[in-house]
Design a protein around this motif. Structure first.
Motif, PDB file in Angstrom:
ATOM      1  N   LYS A   1      97.085-101.556  37.600  1.00 33.09           N
ATOM      2  CA  LYS A   1      96.655-102.966  37.250  1.00 33.09           C
ATOM      3  C   LYS A   1      96.929-103.650  38.252  1.00 33.09           C
ATOM      4  O   LYS A   1      97.193-103.423  39.167  1.00 33.09           O
ATOM      5  CB  LYS A   1      97.268-103.125  36.002  1.00 33.09           C
ATOM      6  CG  LYS A   1      97.082-102.235  34.803  1.00 33.09           C
ATOM      7  CD  LYS A   1      97.668-102.930  33.454  1.00 33.09           C
ATOM      8  CE  LYS A   1      97.429-101.982  32.134  1.00 33.09           C
ATOM      9  NZ  LYS A   1      98.176-102.569  31.012  1.00 33.09           N
ATOM     10  N   GLY A   2      96.050-104.798  38.217  1.00 30.42           N
ATOM     11  CA  GLY A   2      96.239-105.947  38.914  1.00 30.42           C
ATOM     12  C   GLY A   2      94.742-106.402  39.595  1.00 30.42           C
ATOM     13  O   GLY A   2      94.912-107.273  40.431  1.00 30.42           O
ATOM     14  N   GLY A   3      93.688-105.678  39.379  1.00 34.30           N
ATOM     15  CA  GLY A   3      92.542-106.376  39.975  1.00 34.30           C
ATOM     16  C   GLY A   3      91.935-105.594  41.248  1.00 34.30           C
ATOM     17  O   GLY A   3      90.905-105.865  41.721  1.00 34.30           O
ATOM     18  N   THR A   4      92.878-104.742  42.022  1.00 32.93           N
ATOM     19  CA  THR A   4      92.442-104.201  42.988  1.00 32.93           C
ATOM     20  C   THR A   4      91.427-102.893  42.855  1.00 32.93           C
ATOM     21  O   THR A   4      91.797-102.078  41.991  1.00 32.93           O
ATOM     22  CB  THR A   4      93.629-103.575  43.900  1.00 32.93           C
ATOM     23  OG1 THR A   4      94.614-104.545  43.972  1.00 32.93           O
ATOM     24  CG2 THR A   4      93.356-102.988  45.105  1.00 32.93           C
ATOM     25  N   PRO A   5      90.220-103.015  43.424  1.00 32.31           N
ATOM     26  CA  PRO A   5      89.210-101.902  42.953  1.00 32.31           C
ATOM     27  C   PRO A   5      89.846-100.564  43.405  1.00 32.31           C
ATOM     28  O   PRO A   5      90.608-100.574  44.372  1.00 32.31           O
ATOM     29  CB  PRO A   5      88.084-102.467  43.624  1.00 32.31           C
ATOM     30  CG  PRO A   5      88.554-103.178  44.791  1.00 32.31           C
ATOM     31  CD  PRO A   5      89.639-103.898  44.281  1.00 32.31           C
ATOM     32  N   HIS A   6      89.392 -99.320  42.789  1.00 34.34           N
ATOM     33  CA  HIS A   6      89.623 -98.210  43.249  1.00 34.34           C
ATOM     34  C   HIS A   6      88.569 -97.574  43.960  1.00 34.34           C
ATOM     35  O   HIS A   6      87.423 -98.217  43.897  1.00 34.34           O
ATOM     36  CB  HIS A   6      90.115 -97.298  41.802  1.00 34.34           C
ATOM     37  CG  HIS A   6      89.207 -96.854  40.952  1.00 34.34           C
ATOM     38  ND1 HIS A   6      87.860 -96.169  41.162  1.00 34.34           N
ATOM     39  CD2 HIS A   6      88.796 -97.583  39.680  1.00 34.34           C
ATOM     40  CE1 HIS A   6      87.238 -96.192  40.151  1.00 34.34           C
ATOM     41  NE2 HIS A   6      87.630 -97.117  39.238  1.00 34.34           N
ATOM     42  N   GLY A   7      88.572 -96.380  44.424  1.00 36.04           N
ATOM     43  CA  GLY A   7      87.524 -95.678  45.426  1.00 36.04           C
ATOM     44  C   GLY A   7      87.204 -94.621  44.706  1.00 36.04           C
ATOM     45  O   GLY A   7      86.792 -93.639  45.330  1.00 36.04           O
ATOM     46  N   TYR A   8      87.095 -94.407  43.247  1.00 33.61           N
ATOM     47  CA  TYR A   8      87.182 -93.264  42.779  1.00 33.61           C
ATOM     48  C   TYR A   8      87.735 -91.840  43.158  1.00 33.61           C
ATOM     49  O   TYR A   8      87.291 -90.683  43.416  1.00 33.61           O
ATOM     50  CB  TYR A   8      85.289 -92.825  42.665  1.00 33.61           C
ATOM     51  CG  TYR A   8      84.501 -94.024  42.169  1.00 33.61           C
ATOM     52  CD1 TYR A   8      84.473 -94.190  40.752  1.00 33.61           C
ATOM     53  CD2 TYR A   8      83.563 -94.641  42.972  1.00 33.61           C
ATOM     54  CE1 TYR A   8      83.683 -95.202  40.259  1.00 33.61           C
ATOM     55  CE2 TYR A   8      82.923 -95.657  42.395  1.00 33.61           C
ATOM     56  CZ  TYR A   8      82.837 -95.967  41.016  1.00 33.61           C
ATOM     57  OH  TYR A   8      82.096 -96.903  40.574  1.00 33.61           O
ATOM     58  N   ASP A   9      88.987 -92.252  43.172  1.00 30.60           N
ATOM     59  CA  ASP A   9      89.785 -91.047  43.673  1.00 30.60           C
ATOM     60  C   ASP A   9      90.200 -90.209  42.226  1.00 30.60           C
ATOM     61  O   ASP A   9      89.941 -90.505  41.272  1.00 30.60           O
ATOM     62  CB  ASP A   9      91.208 -91.666  44.047  1.00 30.60           C
ATOM     63  CG  ASP A   9      92.021 -92.314  42.942  1.00 30.60           C
ATOM     64  OD1 ASP A   9      92.734 -91.879  42.194  1.00 30.60           O
ATOM     65  OD2 ASP A   9      91.705 -93.858  43.037  1.00 30.60           O
ATOM     66  N   SER A  10      90.792 -89.164  42.572  1.00 28.70           N
ATOM     67  CA  SER A  10      91.163 -87.994  41.465  1.00 28.70           C
ATOM     68  C   SER A  10      91.988 -88.538  40.284  1.00 28.70           C
ATOM     69  O   SER A  10      91.421 -88.220  39.195  1.00 28.70           O
ATOM     70  CB  SER A  10      91.733 -86.854  42.017  1.00 28.70           C
ATOM     71  OG  SER A  10      92.046 -85.827  41.113  1.00 28.70           O
ATOM     72  N   GLU A  11      92.812 -89.063  40.610  1.00 24.57           N
ATOM     73  CA  GLU A  11      93.949 -89.654  39.562  1.00 24.57           C
ATOM     74  C   GLU A  11      92.940 -90.737  38.615  1.00 24.57           C
ATOM     75  O   GLU A  11      93.016 -90.536  37.284  1.00 24.57           O
ATOM     76  CB  GLU A  11      95.021 -90.406  40.401  1.00 24.57           C
ATOM     77  CG  GLU A  11      95.852 -90.919  39.096  1.00 24.57           C
ATOM     78  CD  GLU A  11      97.073 -91.943  39.478  1.00 24.57           C
ATOM     79  OE1 GLU A  11      98.212 -91.643  38.829  1.00 24.57           O
ATOM     80  OE2 GLU A  11      96.792 -92.599  40.412  1.00 24.57           O
ATOM     81  N   ILE A  12      92.034 -91.513  39.199  1.00 21.93           N
ATOM     82  CA  ILE A  12      91.331 -92.671  38.219  1.00 21.93           C
ATOM     83  C   ILE A  12      90.246 -91.808  37.646  1.00 21.93           C
ATOM     84  O   ILE A  12      89.951 -92.200  36.353  1.00 21.93           O
ATOM     85  CB  ILE A  12      90.906 -93.623  39.368  1.00 21.93           C
ATOM     86  CG1 ILE A  12      91.785 -94.673  39.779  1.00 21.93           C
ATOM     87  CG2 ILE A  12      89.673 -94.151  38.500  1.00 21.93           C
ATOM     88  CD1 ILE A  12      92.475 -95.474  38.380  1.00 21.93           C
ATOM     89  N   MET A  13      89.738 -90.914  38.272  1.00 25.93           N
ATOM     90  CA  MET A  13      88.425 -90.407  37.656  1.00 25.93           C
ATOM     91  C   MET A  13      88.981 -89.329  36.536  1.00 25.93           C
ATOM     92  O   MET A  13      88.497 -89.498  35.380  1.00 25.93           O
ATOM     93  CB  MET A  13      87.814 -89.443  38.755  1.00 25.93           C
ATOM     94  CG  MET A  13      87.063 -90.144  39.848  1.00 25.93           C
ATOM     95  SD  MET A  13      85.545 -90.749  39.160  1.00 25.93           S
ATOM     96  CE  MET A  13      84.382 -89.807  40.297  1.00 25.93           C
TER      97      MET A  13
END
Length: 418
Positions: free
Chosen positions: A127-139
């Motif tokens: 969390k915290g507002g930092t965007p992700h880059g569609y990595d495996s964990e997030i996907m």
């Protein structure tokens, strides 16, 4: 569905538009999906529609009219109360209607989206507002949350809601490095490894049978080309669709983005065909009162999007967009159809699109919007739309200076018509 026509006058022309009796189903690009040419949009369910029963009533009407395609997102609803609610409401409806025998899960196609801002499926440790880059964990996390909320074992179409790189989104096609012309923070700058990360994660979801197909949204020609070339390199199925903003008032998709999509076999699944309700004509509440009066009981004009939340997608109600809309409304009346029908039928008829997403807040709106998919516009009418386009070239977007564009003199949709 019955047409909601303006009152007929003795001077009204006798131009007519053919109307079929049933919806067409088309193959959705290179996928095995056979979808209706109209797709049920859901993004206001949970905000502008604040009662779950209202969403279920619209879903029931969509299904009864033959629509077999729904689009949602972890982000929805929008405007306020962002994230998760809409998928949850859809899941409740699916459970209810599969249990009572109204439908089978395999008979309806469900599309959803993941966004790089974590809205709707916030990872507990990221969390915290930092965007992700569609990595495996997030996907995997995001997809699993969507599956859980909707009570599904798989998602038919999993879409990347907008790029994670520093590219403009929605209000302009003009690229400026470093994230200018972008409303959301970016994660990366579109390097080869960034596309490989995204495609590898998508491939994992397909291999795990969590999703059947995938697509992009708010994307441009560079992004489509890089993603598809990366798929070919890594052995991942190509994306099948692109969901961009597209309407009579915003045809930027048909520039180089469409060529990239076409070359890789991707089809359009556009949103915004009614420009947030502007192209219904209802924001001309005094000069054309019949359009605002259609939903006066359930959705009076002061409760409609551009009057309730003027800061949400104001591009649709910009000054030049309102001027162009007035001509669209008059053209529809000349052909004895509603502006809603003209705008949606036009979008459905564009060769770049397979299905067009509709956005509704009442059952009556569902009926009119689905009914628009029954129209086949004559060439003379399409040519008249082209004339408006050549006069008002994409008035829903700015090209050089946003402040100059916003300062153009004239009434906006948020302002009552005097």
């Amino acid at each position: 569905a019955a047409s909601s026509l303006p009152p007929r006058s003795e001077t009204m022309s006798e131009k007519t538009v053919p109307r079929r009796e049933s919806l067409r189903k088309v193959r959705f690009g290179t996928s095995d999906m056979m979808v209706t040419e109209v797709c049920g949009g859901t993004m206001t369910w949970g905000s502008f529609n604040d009662k779950e029963d209202d969403a279920h009533d619209q879903l029931d009407k969509l299904w009864s009219l033959g629509v077999n395609f729904l689009d949602t997102a972890e982000l929805y609803p929008v405007g306020w109360n962002y994230g998760a609610t809409t998928e949850r409401w859809i899941g409740n409806w699916l459970k209810k209607r599969t249990e009572d025998g109204t439908l089978k899960r395999q008979d309806i196609y469900i599309a959803t989206k993941i966004n790089p801002s974590h809205i709707g499926s916030e990872h507990p440790e990221r969390k915290g507002g930092t965007p992700h880059g569609y990595d495996s964990e997030i996907m995997h996390w995001s997809c699993d949350q969507s599956l859980k909320r909707m009570g599904c074992e798989y998602i038919d179409l999993f879409q990347i809601h907008w790029p994670s790189r520093d590219v403009p989104i929605m209000s302009t096609p003009t690229f400026m490095p470093g994230g200018d012309n972008r409303f959301a923070k970016f994660h990366d700058t579109g390097k080869v490894e960034d596309f490989e990360r995204t495609v590898s994660s998508i491939k994992e979801l397909i291999d795990a049978e969590k999703i059947k197909h995938w697509g992009v949204s708010n994307e441009n020609a560079f992004g489509i080309t890089m993603l598809c070339m990366t798929c070919l390199k890594l052995g991942c199925p190509l994306p099948v669709s692109c969901q961009n903003d597209f309407s009579i008032l915003n045809q930027t998709y048909e520039e180089d983005t469409y060529e990239a999509a076409y070359r890789f076999g991707m089809v359009g699944l556009p949103y915004g065909a009614l420009c947030g309700g502007v192209l219904t004509g209802k924001y001309f509440e005094n000069s054309k009162p019949e359009y605002a009066q259609k939903d006066a009981d359930e959705r009076p004009i002061d409760k409609c999007r551009h009057r309730v939340s003027s800061s949400f997608q104001p591009r649709y109600g910009a000054t030049l967009a309102m001027q162009a809309t007035k001509e669209v409304v008059e053209l529809a009346e000349e052909w004895n159809i509603t502006p809603t029908e003209l705008s949606l039928a036009w979008a459905i008829g564009r060769v770049c699109n397979a299905s067009v997403i509709i956005g509704t807040t009442t059952v009556r709106q569902v009926e009119e919007c689905v009914g628009a998919a029954l129209l086949d516009l004559p060439d003379a009418l399409k040519k008249a739309v082209d004339k408006i386009h050549e006069k008002y070239r994409n008035p829903c977007v700015f090209y050089a200076d946003k402040e100059v564009w916003q300062g153009i003199e004239g009434r906006r949709a948020e302002e009552p018509e005097l």
